[in-house]
Design a protein around this motif. Structure first.
Motif, PDB file in Angstrom:
ATOM      1  N   SER A  56      -0.893   8.531   4.086  1.00 46.80           N
ATOM      2  CA  SER A  56       0.103   7.538   3.699  1.00 46.80           C
ATOM      3  C   SER A  56      -0.389   6.173   4.175  1.00 46.80           C
ATOM      4  O   SER A  56      -1.492   6.052   4.698  1.00 46.80           O
ATOM      5  CB  SER A  56       1.444   7.864   4.344  1.00 46.80           C
ATOM      6  OG  SER A  56       1.368   7.588   5.722  1.00 46.80           O
ATOM      7  N   LYS A  57       0.490   5.189   4.012  1.00 41.81           N
ATOM      8  CA  LYS A  57       0.128   3.834   4.426  1.00 41.81           C
ATOM      9  C   LYS A  57      -0.108   3.739   5.918  1.00 41.81           C
ATOM     10  O   LYS A  57      -0.855   2.898   6.395  1.00 41.81           O
ATOM     11  CB  LYS A  57       1.269   2.873   4.052  1.00 41.81           C
ATOM     12  CG  LYS A  57       0.997   2.114   2.780  1.00 41.81           C
ATOM     13  CD  LYS A  57       2.056   1.038   2.616  1.00 41.81           C
ATOM     14  CE  LYS A  57       1.611  -0.020   1.619  1.00 41.81           C
ATOM     15  NZ  LYS A  57       2.706  -0.959   1.326  1.00 41.81           N
TER      16      LYS A  57
ATOM     17  N   THR B 282      -1.314   6.196   7.863  1.00 40.08           N
ATOM     18  CA  THR B 282      -2.396   7.057   8.363  1.00 40.08           C
ATOM     19  C   THR B 282      -3.526   6.204   8.947  1.00 40.08           C
ATOM     20  O   THR B 282      -3.907   5.183   8.369  1.00 40.08           O
ATOM     21  CB  THR B 282      -2.954   7.933   7.230  1.00 40.08           C
ATOM     22  OG1 THR B 282      -1.871   8.607   6.600  1.00 40.08           O
ATOM     23  CG2 THR B 282      -3.944   8.956   7.768  1.00 40.08           C
TER      24      THR B 282
END
Lengths: 170, 669
Positions: A83-84, A86
């Motif tokens: 995701s953003k 990570t």
């Protein structure tokens, strides 16, 4: 085993430890900041067929190829899509630079050393040598990890040997 | 010299490099000296150069406490001193002694820095050397100038009894003289480092009264007498090549510095990154320009466009400039990795001399093109195959001097070693004017070793190729030089591994010429990019024969293995997706095939699509994830993504080892 833990704990520097905290699922983990080379956003990981099993693939870090270990896979947690939030924590294991994928990186904490307790017997055991202890900060429990121990001895050996097999440079 | 004053490890590393260079130079000097002995004309500067080199080795090893190296260097230096003062005649035996001494010194240096076991026979050698030099030290009191008789080691040994007392006395006198000279020199101007013995403890192998007689003055006591503690008394590694050293040899060499190859690689990585970013900036500039030219969007932009348009143009100009500079930086760094092949050639004159001597041949080695540049990694690898070739030339190629005379050739055989650039390849030729390869002999040996059968009809070329078969040797007697049957096949394999091509031409009675063609660099290659499932793979173009689309109806199976027939040849297929366990679906109608070949064997690699050719920079993957079957490395593409490079060699041999072809041919497809 207890002695090892004690030793690990003493390796943490000084009265206050600077800890980079990150999340995996609902749990919060921390590593000594001295083990962290840099933290980067998730990039495309190139899968390397037939690579050692603990290895996710390789990434390009400013022209350098770096092997990646997914901490979720490592800890037997279900995998999730990146995701953003990570992040990849870049660290040195032995003489090798390795990237470790985590769900998100929270902050850098100043953790008083007396707030770190030995890991409870239940979770301390074979295969969890990488847990140095549990840090308490207000309501939060931070599982202190030794990233250099995150891959097992055998795997570490494998990783160490890897450079030695390098051929003529091709 | 306490350890706190310097980083010992760094010094040792420096010492190693320096010693290597000096030993190489000593070798070259000795060869010139030997030439001089043979022709009767010697340049005194050669002996001076030898003396200086030995002196520097002595000083540096002393600094690091390598007493054995220091001891031997000191003895050899003494011998040179006798030579340069004309107290000992320059003879073949003297040069031989120096050659042996140089080899032992090399061994001692390597054992001191922990690379090799200590060489044998050092003590015996020093013992002999002492006796040898003592003869001249003694006689020098009586006989002046170049009248001293030549003595051999054996005579020296016989001389043993009388040598002791007078020997020591002579040496003491010499030491005192040297010390006086040294102090005078250091007081005057610390330029030429006259030998100041810097022994802190006696060398174990030294004879009685040799070194113990020296005042055990540590370096420090000499230093204060110097105007400045400069490198005069101790050629200190801190100031490795001080200008004050007055070393003529170095002044003629280009100014160079040693750089760890890893640092260069790191630099190259960064430049690669720069190239990628340059591409992105160019893209942005192009996009902006396109937007500016887009009239339909202009209405919406309005006033802003007046400001942005010139900026966009600036950006485009800047990007172009950046592109040019980046390219130049990249090229320069690639050039830095190139080193002259002379680095390898340098050690060959000595090798040829030794082999020729051992085999009773007379050989001159003519080297040209030593300044030809090629990649450091190749230079490091090409030395050994060349060494094998040269040994073979001397041993099997060049005839014995008498034989040559009988054949109407010059007694001295010539081997020429030549390197030059041709396109993006380097050509290395090793040619001799010997007897050529005896095809009959090779054939007979091939028969005897069961490599061919008597009814095989072989062309000359095929017979020559036999010498590359593992275990093949025509030497009647196994010598210590070559002919152990580990030679030519290894040479060929090494060259192939470097992606080189190897060729032999031989003319009976006139000689043999080996030609090696190597790529200038292994770091950059042309590759065909292919897509398999969702990854891009690179296949080195030099092994690609063709790529084509084949209908599934043309794919047949032999014992469950897919094959196609290509111009009458059965070619096994390897499905990359399945080989690498990447998943994905088989296309039921057609396959996209890249035919790759290696040494006449072909394999068809099944991929999903062809993505064009590209020049790629190879990065070793093996030191990141270990050696992976089927993968030889990785490269970073223009957009920053990684592409793995397919190891054609392992795929081809894999497919063939698994017997696909054998079985296919057997069943007569």
């Amino acid at each position: 085993m207890a002695d090892v833990k004690q030793e690990n704990k003493q390796q943490l520097s000084g009265e206050v430890v600077q800890v980079v905290s990150f999340k995996l699922a609902t749990e919060e983990y921390g590593v000594d900041i001295s083990q962290v080379q840099e933290i980067i956003r998730m990039v495309e990981i190139t899968h390397v067929p037939r690579a050692p099993r603990f290895m996710e693939g390789v990434i390009n870090l400013r022209g350098q190829l770096i092997p990646i270990i997914d901490l979720r896979t490592r800890f037997g947690m279900p995998r999730i899509d990146a995701s953003k939030s990570t992040r990849i924590i870049v660290t040195d294991i032995g003489s090798k630079r390795v990237g470790i994928v985590v769900d998100s990186v929270s902050e850098v904490l100043n953790l008083p050393i007396e707030n770190i307790e030995d890991a409870p017997e239940m979770i301390a055991g074979v295969g969890t040598e990488y847990i140095q202890g549990v840090g308490k900060m207000a309501e939060r429990l931070i599982i202190m990890l030794d990233l250099t121990m995150v891959i097992s001895g055998e795997e570490k050996q494998q990783l160490e040997q890897i450079g030695d097999q390098a051929a003529v440079g091709v | 010299m306490s350890d706190e004053l310097f980083n010992r490890e760094e010094f040792i590393s420096y010492f190693r490099d320096e010693a290597e260079e000096l030993l190489q130079q000593i070798d070259a000097d000795l060869l010139r000296l030997e030439e001089g002995v043979n022709s009767g004309e010697t340049d005194p500067e050669i002996i001076n150069s030898l003396f200086r080199a030995l002196h520097t080795v002595k000083g540096s090893s002393g600094m690091l406490g390598f007493v054995e190296v220091q001891g031997l260097a000191h003895k050899l230096e003494n011998l040179c001193d006798l030579l340069r003062k004309d107290r000992m005649p320059l003879s073949e035996s003297a040069v031989d002694i120096l050659f042996t001494g140089r080899d032992l010194l090399t061994g001692l240096v390597q054992s001191a820095i922990g690379e090799e076991e200590a060489p044998h026979g050092v003590a015996e050698y020093i013992d002999k050397l002492d006796k040898y030099t003592s003869i001249y030290e003694e006689t020098s009191h009586v006989i002046e100038g170049r009248t001293g008789q030549e003595h051999s080691f054996e005579e020296a040994a016989a001389h043993e009894e009388q040598a002791s007392d007078a020997d020591v006395a002579a040496f003491e006198a010499e030491v005192e003289r040297l010390l006086a000279q040294a102090q005078a020199a250091s007081a005057a101007a610390p330029i030429e480092p006259t030998p100041v013995p810097v022994f802190e403890e006696p060398v174990a192998a030294a004879p009685e009264g040799f070194i113990k007689e020296l005042p055990p003055e540590p370096v420090e006591t000499i230093k204060p007498e110097l105007p400045k503690p400069v490198a005069a008394a101790t050629p200190a590694p801190v100031a490795p090549k001080p200008a004050a050293n007055g070393d003529q040899r170095r002044s003629s060499i280009h100014q160079t510095i040693r750089v760890d190859i890893e640092r260069l690689d790191a630099l190259l990585n960064l430049v690669g990154e720069l190239v990628i970013n340059r591409t992105r900036i160019s893209d942005i500039a192009n996009t902006l320009e396109r937007l500016m030219n887009d009239k339909s969007g202009a209405a919406a932009g309005g006033a802003a466009q007046g400001i942005i348009a010139p900026l966009a143009k600036d950006l485009a100009d800047s990007a172009a400039l950046l592109a040019r500079t980046t390219n130049e930086i990249q090229e320069s760094i690639m050039k830095v990795r190139m080193v002259p092949i002379g680095q390898v050639f340098d050690r060959f004159p000595r090798l040829v001399r030794d082999v020729a001597k051992a085999r009773g041949k007379e050989v001159q080695l003519v080297i040209s093109g030593a300044e030809t540049d090629l990649d450091k990694t190749i230079v490091d690898e090409v030395g050994e195959p060349l060494m094998h070739l040269l040994r073979n030339n001397v041993d099997h190629g060049i005839e014995a001097p008498d034989e040559r005379e009988r054949l109407g050739k010059a007694r001295v055989g010539t081997i020429s070693l030549n390197a030059y650039h041709e396109g993006n390849q380097i050509i290395i030729e090793v040619a001799d004017d010997g007897g050529g390869i005896n095809l009959e002999k090779v054939r007979a040996r091939g028969l005897k070793q069961g490599l061919i059968s008597s009814d095989d009809r072989l062309s000359d070329r095929e017979i020559v190729d036999l010498i590359f078969t593992p275990g093949f040797s025509t030497a009647e007697v196994v010598s210590d030089v070559s002919g152990r049957g580990v030679g030519m096949d290894v040479v060929k394999r090494n060259i192939t591994r470097l992606k080189g091509v190897f060729d032999v031409e031989t003319v009976s009675g006139q000689g043999t010429r080996f030609t090696i063609k190597l790529p200038l660099t292994l770091a950059i290659i042309q590759a065909l990019l292919v897509r398999v499932v969702d990854e891009l793979y690179a296949i080195p173009l030099d092994s690609v024969i063709e790529s084509q689309r084949v209908e599934m109806t043309d794919v047949r199976t032999v014992h469950g293995n897919e094959v196609i027939t290509l111009r009458g040849q059965v070619v096994p297929l390897v499905r990359i997706a399945e080989f690498f366990e990447l998943g994905g679906q088989r296309d039921p109608d057609k396959v996209m095939i890249v035919i790759v070949g290696l040494q006449g064997r072909q394999v068809g690699l099944v991929v999903d699509s062809f993505e064009g050719e590209q020049e790629i920079v190879i990065k070793p993957l093996s030191d990141v994830v270990g050696r992976i079957p089927g993968i030889s490395g990785a490269t970073i593409l223009g957009n920053g993504s990684i592409s793995l490079i397919i190891d054609v060699h392992s795929l081809v041999s894999d497919a063939h080892v698994s017997g696909k072809v054998a079985r296919a041919e057997f069943s007569g497809v």
